[in-house]
Design an enzyme around this catalytic site. Structure first.
Site, mmCIF file in Angstrom:
data_model
loop_
_atom_site.group_PDB
_atom_site.id
_atom_site.type_symbol
_atom_site.label_atom_id
_atom_site.label_comp_id
_atom_site.label_asym_id
_atom_site.label_seq_id
_atom_site.Cartn_x
_atom_site.Cartn_y
_atom_site.Cartn_z
ATOM 1 N N ARG A 75 -47.227 -22.424 43.463
ATOM 2 C CA ARG A 75 -46.098 -22.026 44.303
ATOM 3 C C ARG A 75 -45.196 -20.962 43.670
ATOM 4 O O ARG A 75 -44.827 -19.985 44.315
ATOM 5 C CB ARG A 75 -45.207 -23.242 44.606
ATOM 6 N N THR A 76 -44.821 -21.177 42.417
ATOM 7 C CA THR A 76 -43.863 -20.245 41.808
ATOM 8 C C THR A 76 -44.503 -18.875 41.674
ATOM 9 O O THR A 76 -43.879 -17.847 41.985
ATOM 10 C CB THR A 76 -43.407 -20.778 40.437
ATOM 11 N N LYS A 104 -55.317 -11.255 19.483
ATOM 12 C CA LYS A 104 -55.637 -10.404 18.316
ATOM 13 C C LYS A 104 -54.524 -10.483 17.270
ATOM 14 O O LYS A 104 -54.522 -9.726 16.316
ATOM 15 C CB LYS A 104 -55.819 -8.947 18.765
ATOM 16 N N ARG A 125 -43.643 -17.818 32.857
ATOM 17 C CA ARG A 125 -43.717 -19.276 32.737
ATOM 18 C C ARG A 125 -44.546 -19.608 31.506
ATOM 19 O O ARG A 125 -45.662 -19.092 31.347
ATOM 20 C CB ARG A 125 -44.368 -19.891 33.973
ATOM 21 N N HIS A 158 -36.126 -24.849 35.208
ATOM 22 C CA HIS A 158 -36.844 -24.109 36.251
ATOM 23 C C HIS A 158 -35.766 -23.575 37.198
ATOM 24 O O HIS A 158 -35.603 -24.063 38.314
ATOM 25 C CB HIS A 158 -37.797 -25.072 36.958
HETATM 26 N N1 CP Z 1 -42.720 -26.249 42.247
HETATM 27 C C1 CP Z 1 -43.481 -25.580 41.345
HETATM 28 O O1 CP Z 1 -43.015 -25.115 40.315
HETATM 29 O O2 CP Z 1 -44.802 -25.490 41.698
HETATM 30 P P1 CP Z 1 -45.924 -24.726 40.870
HETATM 31 O O3 CP Z 1 -46.091 -25.463 39.565
HETATM 32 O O4 CP Z 1 -47.158 -24.777 41.739
HETATM 33 O O5 CP Z 1 -45.451 -23.320 40.619
#
Ligand code: CP
Length: 357
Positions: A75-76, A104, A125, A158
């Site tokens: 999703r993110t 490397k 992420r 998040h």
């Molecule tokens: N809600 C969320 O962070 O979903 P993903 O891990 O699929 O990005």
């Protein structure tokens, strides 16, 4: 403001309602949250017409984004990627660390600095906490800094999920006075769930909100978040009995067990009969209460709930795309191009965009 490391206090680097790096939810204040919610609704509305969709695509045609996602995401990643496409931003990605020159021996800092040589924003992420903050600090020392957006760092934060959750709550309660004064339950792995942790940090902006944490003892909300809530006078209670508290909730935010952080399969010990939502639990929820979930889901949320009008999680994930577009517009200071538009005028030009609702 940016955060120094994932579990330290944020460090002020700016003021007002401007955005550059998006690292820590604690820096968001009410004025900025309200502005982002309004901007999100405007972007959604503009995208509904063909002329509006073209207008949005022309906003950032020379902008390039880097997606550095070395921890899994559906999703993110997709919502940021499509938010970029809505605004005309071109995208690059590294999702498999084995394809990066880090294998490397290139340092993390040199990799981030290299991304910044080619793009105008870094969205990242990582499994390790504090990496986005580290990247933002590095950017603040170089001649051509680009904004860094934390799309999930370790089990800590998040922030853009928290923003889309606020938008979903705000819209859901738009006829009931907004988020202020609501009772919000959070259930599941509250210890390691970064979405609920980040959402808690935004609650200081909404007077008279009360939180109810529903979790097995070993996955209870951690003291750093509880300390923050106490500091801001936000009342919260803790329980293992969902049935007892469900009737008083305006929203129940369900989360999965974050089993990727298990040391020895401890998530498997959870009794989901006690910590899940199905049709029986829906019978206890207020008629105008809502169920949210950041997804992906596990056994804690029965798919039979999906058809109930109070299930908000599919709208919540779509809201993520619009909110992330709003965040990008704010970072690139284009919000004034949207704020004063006549939203009806686009639809009158050449009809609805059949792809957007
Ligand atoms: N809600 C969320 O962070 O979903 P993903 O891990 O699929 O990005």
């Amino acid at each position: 403001m940016i955060q120094d490391t994932a579990r330290e206090q944020p460090v002020p680097v700016g003021g007002g309602t401007e955005l550059f790096h998006v690292i820590d939810p604690r820096v968001f204040e009410r004025r900025l949250l309200d502005e982002l919610c309004d901007l999100t609704t405007r972007v959604r509305t503009i995208a509904k017409s063909n002329a509006g969709a073209r207008f949005l695509q022309d906003l950032l045609p020379n902008c390039r984004a880097m997606f550095f996602f070395t921890q899994p995401s559906t999703r993110t990643f997709l919502s940021f990627n499509n938010a970029c496409h809505v605004l005309g931003i071109r995208t690059n990605e590294i999702r498999d660390p084995s394809t990066s020159s880090e294998v490397k021996g290139e340092s993390f800092e040199d990799s981030i600095r290299t991304f910044s040589s080619y793009v105008d924003v870094i969205i990242m992420r990582t499994r390790e906490p504090g990496r986005a903050a580290q990247a933002a600090r590095l950017m603040d020392t170089i001649a051509r800094p680009v904004p860094v957006i934390n799309a999930g760092s370790g089990s800590d934060q998040h922030p853009t999920q928290a923003l889309l959750d606020i938008y979903t709550l705000d819209r859901s309660f738009s006829e009931r006075g907004g988020i202020d004064g609501k009772v919000i339950g959070m259930m599941g792995d509250l210890k390691r769930g970064r979405t609920v942790r980040s959402l808690c940090y935004l609650m200081k902006n909404y007077p008279d909100v009360r939180l109810v944490f529903i979790a097995p003892e070993q996955f209870a909300m951690q003291n750093d978040v509880k300390g923050h809530l106490k500091e801001y006078g936000i009342p919260f209670t803790e329980t293992e009995q969902l049935g007892k508290v469900l009737p008083e909730l305006d929203a129940l935010y369900v989360t999965r067990m974050q089993s990727e952080w298990d040391n020895a399969g401890e998530s498997r010990a959870v009794d989901f009969k006690r910590f899940s939502v199905g049709t029986k639990e829906l019978g206890l929820l207020k008629p105008d209460g809502i169920i949210m979930h950041p997804l992906p889901r596990g056994p804690e949320l029965d798919p039979a709930v999906d058809t109930d009008p109070r299930a908000m999680y599919w709208r919540q994930e779509r809201n993520g795309m619009w909110m992330r577009a709003a965040v990008l517009l704010k970072i690139f200071r284009l919000e004034s191009r949207i704020r004063y538009l006549d939203l009806e005028a686009f639809a009158a030009q050449d009809g609805d965009n059949p792809l957007v609702s």
